[in-house]
Design an enzyme around this catalytic site. Structure first.
Site, short mmCIF file in Angstrom:
data_model
loop_
_atom_site.label_atom_id
_atom_site.label_comp_id
_atom_site.label_asym_id
_atom_site.label_seq_id
_atom_site.Cartn_x
_atom_site.Cartn_y
_atom_site.Cartn_z
CG HIS A 1 -1.71 1.17 1.30
ND1 HIS A 1 -3.04 1.21 0.93
CD2 HIS A 1 -1.39 2.53 1.80
CE1 HIS A 1 -3.44 2.57 1.24
NE2 HIS A 1 -2.61 3.24 1.64
CD GLU A 2 1.73 3.49 3.55
OE1 GLU A 2 2.28 4.65 3.21
OE2 GLU A 2 0.62 3.21 4.17
CG HIS B 1 0.41 6.31 -0.90
ND1 HIS B 1 -0.58 6.74 -1.06
CD2 HIS B 1 0.15 5.25 0.36
CE1 HIS B 1 -1.72 6.68 -0.57
NE2 HIS B 1 -1.25 5.61 0.42
#
Length: 146
Positions: A67-68, A71
């Site tokens: 998820h990170e 980004h």
């Protein structure tokens, strides 16, 4: 897991899942209380909540790393990196990352259930059921056993 092991894991996941190298820092941040991890826009480093690794295991933690990294890679590519952007949602689905971090409520002492919709509300502090109702449907709440 140490910070150096975390760094190696993030670099490995970045190459395997995204096909791009991770060239910044990744480390644990024990001060995080409500989130699984953070991507910092200014210096591009990632920090992660160590509680999630110990509580939910490495499989869930790897999904948080993905998820990170979504980004990270989208921001560096100049694309939509925020949660609401379609590019972010598509890349997250393609890599198998978590959309939301799992619950981190450690001290649940009181649980309430809505009598109308059946939603369960977990609280650390006691709630006055005569004054407050369900946040979803405004139904009456009833305390249930933990």
């Amino acid at each position: 897991m140490t910070n150096s092991e975390l760094q190696q894991l993030v670099e490995k996941i970045s190459l395997e899942s995204f096909g791009k190298p991770f060239q910044h820092e990744a480390y644990f941040n024990g001060r995080l209380k409500t989130t699984g991890g953070r991507y910092h826009l200014k210096d591009h480093h990632l920090d992660f909540n160590p509680y999630l690794l110990t509580e939910y295991g490495s499989e869930t933690f790897i999904k948080i790393i993905k998820h990170e990294l979504c980004h990270y890679h989208l921001h560096l590519a100049g694309k939509g990196y925020q949660h609401r952007d379609p590019e972010f949602k598509a890349l997250l689905a393609a890599t198998g990352g978590l959309r939301y971090a799992p619950s981190m409520m450690k001290n649940v002492k009181h649980q309430y259930q809505c009598q109308q919709c059946g939603a369960v509300i977990k609280r650390t502090r006691r709630l006055n059921v005569k004054r407050y109702g369900c946040g979803k449907c405004r139904g009456l709440l009833k305390e249930i056993a933990n």
